[in-house]
Design a protein around this motif. Sequence first.
Motif, PDB file in Angstrom:
ATOM      1  N   PHE A   1       0.810  -1.147   0.002  1.00  0.00           N
ATOM      2  CA  PHE A   1      -0.083   0.077  -0.024  1.00  0.00           C
ATOM      3  C   PHE A   1       0.741   1.335  -0.151  1.00  0.00           C
ATOM      4  CE2 PHE A   1      -4.096  -1.942   2.087  1.00  0.00           C
ATOM      5  CZ  PHE A   1      -4.467  -2.254   0.844  1.00  0.00           C
ATOM      6  N   PHE A   2       1.687   1.231   0.835  1.00  0.00           N
ATOM      7  CA  PHE A   2       2.817   2.550   0.895  1.00  0.00           C
ATOM      8  C   PHE A   2       3.554   2.776  -0.556  1.00  0.00           C
ATOM      9  CE2 PHE A   2       2.481   2.632   5.451  1.00  0.00           C
ATOM     10  CZ  PHE A   2       2.306   3.713   5.862  1.00  0.00           C
ATOM     11  N   GLN A   3       4.082   1.691  -0.984  1.00  0.00           N
ATOM     12  CA  GLN A   3       4.710   1.539  -2.105  1.00  0.00           C
ATOM     13  C   GLN A   3       3.837   2.150  -3.684  1.00  0.00           C
ATOM     14  OE1 GLN A   3       5.921  -2.561  -2.755  1.00  0.00           O
ATOM     15  NE2 GLN A   3       7.960  -2.275  -1.757  1.00  0.00           N
ATOM     16  N   TYR A   4       2.631   1.731  -3.520  1.00  0.00           N
ATOM     17  CA  TYR A   4       1.918   2.120  -4.540  1.00  0.00           C
ATOM     18  C   TYR A   4       1.390   3.478  -4.570  1.00  0.00           C
ATOM     19  CZ  TYR A   4       0.614  -2.596  -6.386  1.00  0.00           C
ATOM     20  OH  TYR A   4       0.481  -3.820  -6.744  1.00  0.00           O
ATOM     21  N   ARG A   5       1.172   4.116  -3.036  1.00  0.00           N
ATOM     22  CA  ARG A   5       0.709   5.621  -2.988  1.00  0.00           C
ATOM     23  C   ARG A   5       2.047   6.435  -3.185  1.00  0.00           C
ATOM     24  NH1 ARG A   5      -2.356   5.269   2.630  1.00  0.00           N
ATOM     25  NH2 ARG A   5      -0.575   4.035   2.987  1.00  0.00           N
ATOM     26  N   GLU A   6       3.134   5.941  -2.787  1.00  0.00           N
ATOM     27  CA  GLU A   6       4.479   6.844  -2.869  1.00  0.00           C
ATOM     28  C   GLU A   6       4.699   6.837  -4.207  1.00  0.00           C
ATOM     29  OE1 GLU A   6       7.314   5.095  -0.524  1.00  0.00           O
ATOM     30  OE2 GLU A   6       6.169   5.397   1.320  1.00  0.00           O
ATOM     31  N   GLU A   7       4.472   6.022  -5.187  1.00  0.00           N
ATOM     32  CA  GLU A   7       4.643   6.032  -6.585  1.00  0.00           C
ATOM     33  C   GLU A   7       3.647   6.837  -7.013  1.00  0.00           C
ATOM     34  OE1 GLU A   7       6.853   5.516 -10.269  1.00  0.00           O
ATOM     35  OE2 GLU A   7       7.407   5.050  -8.324  1.00  0.00           O
ATOM     36  N   HIS A   8       2.728   6.763  -6.872  1.00  0.00           N
ATOM     37  CA  HIS A   8       1.527   7.827  -7.220  1.00  0.00           C
ATOM     38  C   HIS A   8       1.881   9.285  -7.016  1.00  0.00           C
ATOM     39  CE1 HIS A   8      -2.730   8.727  -8.431  1.00  0.00           C
ATOM     40  NE2 HIS A   8      -2.531   9.610  -7.325  1.00  0.00           N
ATOM     41  N   ALA A   9       2.458   9.608  -5.802  1.00  0.00           N
ATOM     42  CA  ALA A   9       2.979  10.738  -5.306  1.00  0.00           C
ATOM     43  C   ALA A   9       3.877  11.254  -6.414  1.00  0.00           C
ATOM     44  CB  ALA A   9       3.115  10.656  -3.898  1.00  0.00           C
ATOM     45  N   ARG A  10       4.776  10.503  -6.422  1.00  0.00           N
ATOM     46  CA  ARG A  10       5.994  10.820  -7.500  1.00  0.00           C
ATOM     47  C   ARG A  10       5.316  11.388  -8.943  1.00  0.00           C
ATOM     48  NH1 ARG A  10       8.166   6.311  -4.720  1.00  0.00           N
ATOM     49  NH2 ARG A  10       9.983   7.081  -3.222  1.00  0.00           N
ATOM     50  N   GLN A  11       4.420  10.502  -9.363  1.00  0.00           N
ATOM     51  CA  GLN A  11       3.782  10.677 -10.516  1.00  0.00           C
ATOM     52  C   GLN A  11       3.227  12.168 -10.862  1.00  0.00           C
ATOM     53  OE1 GLN A  11       3.755   8.925 -13.421  1.00  0.00           O
ATOM     54  NE2 GLN A  11       5.020   7.278 -12.721  1.00  0.00           N
ATOM     55  N   LEU A  12       2.628  12.415  -9.460  1.00  0.00           N
ATOM     56  CA  LEU A  12       2.142  13.818  -9.292  1.00  0.00           C
ATOM     57  C   LEU A  12       3.021  15.064  -9.191  1.00  0.00           C
ATOM     58  CD1 LEU A  12      -1.052  13.012  -7.006  1.00  0.00           C
ATOM     59  CD2 LEU A  12      -0.947  13.040  -9.133  1.00  0.00           C
ATOM     60  N   GLY A  13       4.363  14.498  -9.158  1.00  0.00           N
ATOM     61  CA  GLY A  13       5.337  15.589  -8.570  1.00  0.00           C
ATOM     62  C   GLY A  13       5.250  15.928  -7.395  1.00  0.00           C
ATOM     63  N   CYS A  14       4.678  15.278  -6.270  1.00  0.00           N
ATOM     64  CA  CYS A  14       4.842  15.571  -4.976  1.00  0.00           C
ATOM     65  C   CYS A  14       6.081  15.244  -4.281  1.00  0.00           C
ATOM     66  CB  CYS A  14       3.422  15.110  -4.132  1.00  0.00           C
ATOM     67  SG  CYS A  14       2.148  15.208  -4.618  1.00  0.00           S
ATOM     68  N   THR A  15       6.518  15.977  -3.399  1.00  0.00           N
ATOM     69  CA  THR A  15       8.017  15.661  -2.747  1.00  0.00           C
ATOM     70  C   THR A  15       7.900  15.154  -1.393  1.00  0.00           C
ATOM     71  OG1 THR A  15       8.202  17.836  -2.122  1.00  0.00           O
ATOM     72  CG2 THR A  15       9.347  17.494  -4.185  1.00  0.00           C
TER      73      THR A  15
ATOM     74  N   PHE B   1       6.507   0.100  12.507  1.00  0.00           N
ATOM     75  CA  PHE B   1       6.215  -0.344  10.854  1.00  0.00           C
ATOM     76  C   PHE B   1       6.127   1.012   9.921  1.00  0.00           C
ATOM     77  CE2 PHE B   1       2.933  -0.433   7.492  1.00  0.00           C
ATOM     78  CZ  PHE B   1       3.554  -1.548   6.663  1.00  0.00           C
ATOM     79  N   TRP B   2       5.655   2.045  10.364  1.00  0.00           N
ATOM     80  CA  TRP B   2       5.646   3.192   9.925  1.00  0.00           C
ATOM     81  C   TRP B   2       7.221   3.639   9.908  1.00  0.00           C
ATOM     82  CZ3 TRP B   2       1.004   5.133  13.276  1.00  0.00           C
ATOM     83  CH2 TRP B   2      -0.304   4.918  12.654  1.00  0.00           C
TER      84      TRP B   2
END
Length: 219
Positions: free
Chosen positions: A140-154, A180-181
């Motif tokens: 879940f974290f991997q998918y969302r972080e990759e999505h954030a990168r696609q959006l240009g979020c830092t 875990f976090w």
Amino acid sequence: MTPSMASAFQTTLLSKVFAEPIMQQFHFLHLSSREIYPWIEAVGNLRLRVFREYPYLYEGTLDEERHYLSTYAEAPTSLIVLVKDGENAVGATTCVRMNEGDAAFAASFEKAGMDVSKVCYLGESVLLPAYRGQGIGKAFFQYREEHARQLGCTITAFCAVDRPSDHPSRPEGHRPLDAFWQAQGYEKHPELQATFVWKEIHESSESPKTLTFWLKTLA
């Protein structure tokens, strides 16, 4: 993010997520913006079931869930990843650019002078008990972080409810998810907080709860 973009980053991560044989039995369905609508009830039911547990003790309704999740359905940058085991929805996770989500989440960031258009807010990760400890939470974290990168979020950020260690509803043997976090690269920021109101299972009416943010700077 368009469906084609979602498919692209899903492909990028498949080799990582499905490296463990046990993960191959699950289907990760990626939904962006209005693609979410047909699945709102499934995600809402998962939220109601999982957030009823400690530490949230949330007692909500499906109508409230539909209203809450419609924010993601109407946001151009949103993502929901739904996990299915056969025909059954067993988990879900959400994210959205912070300036398209609930203003209450963004308030403390704006007060701190942060550009919320560069922050991807990670909403809930809900997973039925039988499916925990199998790598889905990390995915879940991997998918969302990759999505954030696609959006240009830092920066990626999520918040968690604050509960005292002696809370009367705390189950025996309960272990907070802090370790875990931290293993996923997140740091707790007590100076960044939000307050939300909901009714707990033992309450007669709604009451305010404080949530503290955890942040990660994306490489």
